[in-house]
Write an enzyme that holds these catalytic residues in place. Structure first.
Site, PDB file in Angstrom:
ATOM      1  N   LYS A  21       0.841  -1.216   0.000  1.00  0.00           N
ATOM      2  CA  LYS A  21       0.000   0.000   0.000  1.00  0.00           C
ATOM      3  C   LYS A  21       0.872   1.261   0.000  1.00  0.00           C
ATOM      4  O   LYS A  21       0.652   2.168  -0.788  1.00  0.00           O
ATOM      5  CB  LYS A  21      -0.925   0.021   1.233  1.00  0.00           C
ATOM      6  N   ARG A  96      -9.795   1.119   8.903  1.00  0.00           N
ATOM      7  CA  ARG A  96      -9.316  -0.218   9.243  1.00  0.00           C
ATOM      8  C   ARG A  96     -10.340  -1.043   9.996  1.00  0.00           C
ATOM      9  O   ARG A  96     -10.061  -2.179  10.370  1.00  0.00           O
ATOM     10  CB  ARG A  96      -8.070  -0.092  10.111  1.00  0.00           C
ATOM     11  N   ARG A 135      11.806  -5.801   4.937  1.00  0.00           N
ATOM     12  CA  ARG A 135      11.638  -4.341   4.757  1.00  0.00           C
ATOM     13  C   ARG A 135      12.613  -3.543   5.631  1.00  0.00           C
ATOM     14  O   ARG A 135      12.787  -3.836   6.810  1.00  0.00           O
ATOM     15  CB  ARG A 135      10.203  -3.934   5.104  1.00  0.00           C
ATOM     16  N   ARG A 168      11.241  -2.040  11.203  1.00  0.00           N
ATOM     17  CA  ARG A 168      10.142  -1.653  12.079  1.00  0.00           C
ATOM     18  C   ARG A 168       9.960  -2.698  13.177  1.00  0.00           C
ATOM     19  O   ARG A 168      10.025  -3.894  12.912  1.00  0.00           O
ATOM     20  CB  ARG A 168       8.848  -1.533  11.257  1.00  0.00           C
ATOM     21  N   ARG A 179      -0.608  -9.085  13.325  1.00  0.00           N
ATOM     22  CA  ARG A 179      -1.219  -8.039  12.485  1.00  0.00           C
ATOM     23  C   ARG A 179      -2.132  -8.660  11.435  1.00  0.00           C
ATOM     24  O   ARG A 179      -3.180  -8.099  11.099  1.00  0.00           O
ATOM     25  CB  ARG A 179      -0.127  -7.191  11.805  1.00  0.00           C
TER      26      ARG A 179
HETATM   27  P1  AP5 Z   1       4.915  -1.587   1.777  1.00  0.00           P
HETATM   28  O1  AP5 Z   1       4.541  -0.785   0.578  1.00  0.00           O
HETATM   29  O2  AP5 Z   1       5.665  -0.881   2.859  1.00  0.00           O
HETATM   30  O3  AP5 Z   1       3.624  -2.356   2.344  1.00  0.00           O
HETATM   31  P2  AP5 Z   1       2.333  -1.838   3.102  1.00  0.00           P
HETATM   32  O4  AP5 Z   1       1.139  -2.517   2.516  1.00  0.00           O
HETATM   33  O5  AP5 Z   1       2.301  -0.337   3.147  1.00  0.00           O
HETATM   34  O6  AP5 Z   1       2.612  -2.474   4.532  1.00  0.00           O
HETATM   35  P3  AP5 Z   1       2.508  -1.895   5.990  1.00  0.00           P
HETATM   36  O7  AP5 Z   1       3.158  -2.912   6.862  1.00  0.00           O
HETATM   37  O8  AP5 Z   1       3.061  -0.499   6.094  1.00  0.00           O
HETATM   38  O9  AP5 Z   1       0.968  -1.872   6.182  1.00  0.00           O
HETATM   39  P4  AP5 Z   1       0.199  -1.879   7.485  1.00  0.00           P
HETATM   40  O10 AP5 Z   1      -1.169  -1.556   7.019  1.00  0.00           O
HETATM   41  O11 AP5 Z   1       0.325  -3.102   8.297  1.00  0.00           O
HETATM   42  O12 AP5 Z   1       0.961  -0.773   8.378  1.00  0.00           O
HETATM   43  P5  AP5 Z   1       0.688   0.778   8.636  1.00  0.00           P
HETATM   44  O13 AP5 Z   1       1.984   1.462   8.547  1.00  0.00           O
HETATM   45  O14 AP5 Z   1      -0.470   1.288   7.845  1.00  0.00           O
HETATM   46  O15 AP5 Z   1       5.768  -2.847   1.275  1.00  0.00           O
HETATM   47  C1  AP5 Z   1       6.307  -3.791   2.183  1.00  0.00           C
HETATM   48  C2  AP5 Z   1       7.713  -4.234   1.702  1.00  0.00           C
HETATM   49  O16 AP5 Z   1       7.592  -4.935   0.464  1.00  0.00           O
HETATM   50  C3  AP5 Z   1       8.670  -3.077   1.427  1.00  0.00           C
HETATM   51  O17 AP5 Z   1       9.969  -3.465   1.791  1.00  0.00           O
HETATM   52  C4  AP5 Z   1       8.583  -2.845  -0.097  1.00  0.00           C
HETATM   53  O18 AP5 Z   1       9.793  -2.349  -0.597  1.00  0.00           O
HETATM   54  C5  AP5 Z   1       8.300  -4.267  -0.596  1.00  0.00           C
HETATM   55  N1  AP5 Z   1       7.385  -4.290  -1.744  1.00  0.00           N
HETATM   56  C6  AP5 Z   1       6.222  -3.580  -1.877  1.00  0.00           C
HETATM   57  N2  AP5 Z   1       5.609  -3.897  -3.030  1.00  0.00           N
HETATM   58  C7  AP5 Z   1       6.391  -4.851  -3.628  1.00  0.00           C
HETATM   59  C8  AP5 Z   1       6.290  -5.609  -4.852  1.00  0.00           C
HETATM   60  N3  AP5 Z   1       5.235  -5.434  -5.679  1.00  0.00           N
HETATM   61  N4  AP5 Z   1       7.250  -6.494  -5.132  1.00  0.00           N
HETATM   62  C9  AP5 Z   1       8.312  -6.682  -4.304  1.00  0.00           C
HETATM   63  N5  AP5 Z   1       8.478  -6.003  -3.131  1.00  0.00           N
HETATM   64  C10 AP5 Z   1       7.522  -5.101  -2.800  1.00  0.00           C
HETATM   65  O19 AP5 Z   1       0.186   0.733  10.151  1.00  0.00           O
HETATM   66  C11 AP5 Z   1       1.055   0.403  11.198  1.00  0.00           C
HETATM   67  C12 AP5 Z   1       0.309   0.429  12.513  1.00  0.00           C
HETATM   68  O20 AP5 Z   1      -0.240   1.755  12.755  1.00  0.00           O
HETATM   69  C13 AP5 Z   1      -0.897  -0.511  12.654  1.00  0.00           C
HETATM   70  O21 AP5 Z   1      -0.535  -1.830  13.001  1.00  0.00           O
HETATM   71  C14 AP5 Z   1      -1.686   0.199  13.772  1.00  0.00           C
HETATM   72  O22 AP5 Z   1      -1.110  -0.027  15.030  1.00  0.00           O
HETATM   73  C15 AP5 Z   1      -1.505   1.678  13.413  1.00  0.00           C
HETATM   74  N6  AP5 Z   1      -2.553   2.177  12.518  1.00  0.00           N
HETATM   75  C16 AP5 Z   1      -2.389   2.625  11.239  1.00  0.00           C
HETATM   76  N7  AP5 Z   1      -3.565   2.997  10.718  1.00  0.00           N
HETATM   77  C17 AP5 Z   1      -4.499   2.783  11.654  1.00  0.00           C
HETATM   78  C18 AP5 Z   1      -5.907   2.943  11.708  1.00  0.00           C
HETATM   79  N8  AP5 Z   1      -6.619   3.383  10.651  1.00  0.00           N
HETATM   80  N9  AP5 Z   1      -6.560   2.615  12.866  1.00  0.00           N
HETATM   81  C19 AP5 Z   1      -5.885   2.160  13.934  1.00  0.00           C
HETATM   82  N10 AP5 Z   1      -4.554   1.955  13.947  1.00  0.00           N
HETATM   83  C20 AP5 Z   1      -3.854   2.268  12.829  1.00  0.00           C
END
Ligand code: AP5
Length: 220
Positions: A21, A96, A135, A168, A179
């Protein structure tokens, strides 16, 4: 759709952790001139700055739990009210759960945003574990790398600002698995919520980033 209309798009990006994402939202925002609003990035920045929000959010984020709705929804609405977002945005990481989706719909109705679109990036568990396990993020500019998929040119150093890269806290395998269970229980129903509204555009995110990006742009 014409380029001027694309620059006004209101997009919600959904998908499991590690689906890509953040990676795709960055490319789409650059390509289409949209504000990229990532709740995870905003929360991690607040934690780094040790602000009041950061102090409250830290234990939830580190443990892979959802931060309470009251804190996150207020933070998102405030960000959406800023002038750049009024011109078009990509929401990455919100909503979410169903409560957040309903509150967001309330805000969108108030703003007259009836034509927003929802992109759903789906990925398999095998891909997710491989991606999150490798990552690496820059401590300073937050650029995202992957040890094998997108390796930095210099070991553990950012290609852009040369600062140190880190893993992270919530990317350790046991926290990733937790997660995924939070995603299945709280967030997957949001995909169904938007599917019932006929808004979902689904893409197979197991493939190379550029392939997924191209398909999304064609779909929009
Ligand atoms: P990346 O693009 O970083 O993946 P992502 O889907 O953004 O993964 P996240 O782990 O950031 O998502 P998440 O939803 O769990 O965490 P968030 O930060 O929102 O890609 C991942 C890796 O793969 C990278 O190394 C990239 O280079 C590689 N990659 C990507 N695409 C690729 C491809 N096509 N091919 C090969 N490699 C690839 O949230 C974190 C925390 O914040 C949550 O757990 C929660 O505690 C809190 N939080 C956030 N939003 C909310 C909410 N709305 N409500 C409550 N708590 C929240």
């Amino acid at each position: 759709m014409e380029k001027t209309q694309m620059a006004m798009l209101k997009l919600v990006l959904l998908g499991p952790p590690g689906a890509g994402k953040g990676t795709q939202a960055k490319s789409l925002s650059e390509e289409l001139g949209l504000a990229h609003i990532s709740t995870g990035d905003i929360l991690r920045q607040a934690i780094q700055q040790d602000s009041e929000l950061g102090k409250e959010a830290k234990r939830y984020v580190d443990n892979g739990e959802l931060v309470p709705d009251g804190l996150v929804t207020k933070m998102v609405i405030e960000r959406l009210e800023r002038p750049d977002a009024k011109r078009g945005f990509i929401l990455d990481g919100f909503p979410r759960n169903i409560k957040q989706a309903q509150d967001l719909d309330g805000f969108f109705a108030q703003e007259g945003y009836s034509d927003y679109k929802v992109i759903y990036l789906d990925a398999t568990e095998k891909t997710i574990i491989q991606r999150l396990g490798g990552r690496m993020i820059c401590k300073k500019c937050q650029a995202v790398f992957h040890l094998t998929n997108i390796p930095p040119k210099e070991d553990s150093r950012c290609d852009f600002c040369k600062s140190e890269l880190y893993q992270r806290q919530d990317d350790r395998e046991e926290t990733v698995r937790y997660r995924l269970s939070v995603y299945a229980q709280a967030t997957k129903p949001v995909v169904e919520y938007y599917a019932r509204q006929g808004r979902i555009m689904e893409f197979d995110a197991d493939r190379e980033s550029s392939v997924v990006l191209k398909e999304m742009l064609q779909g929009l």
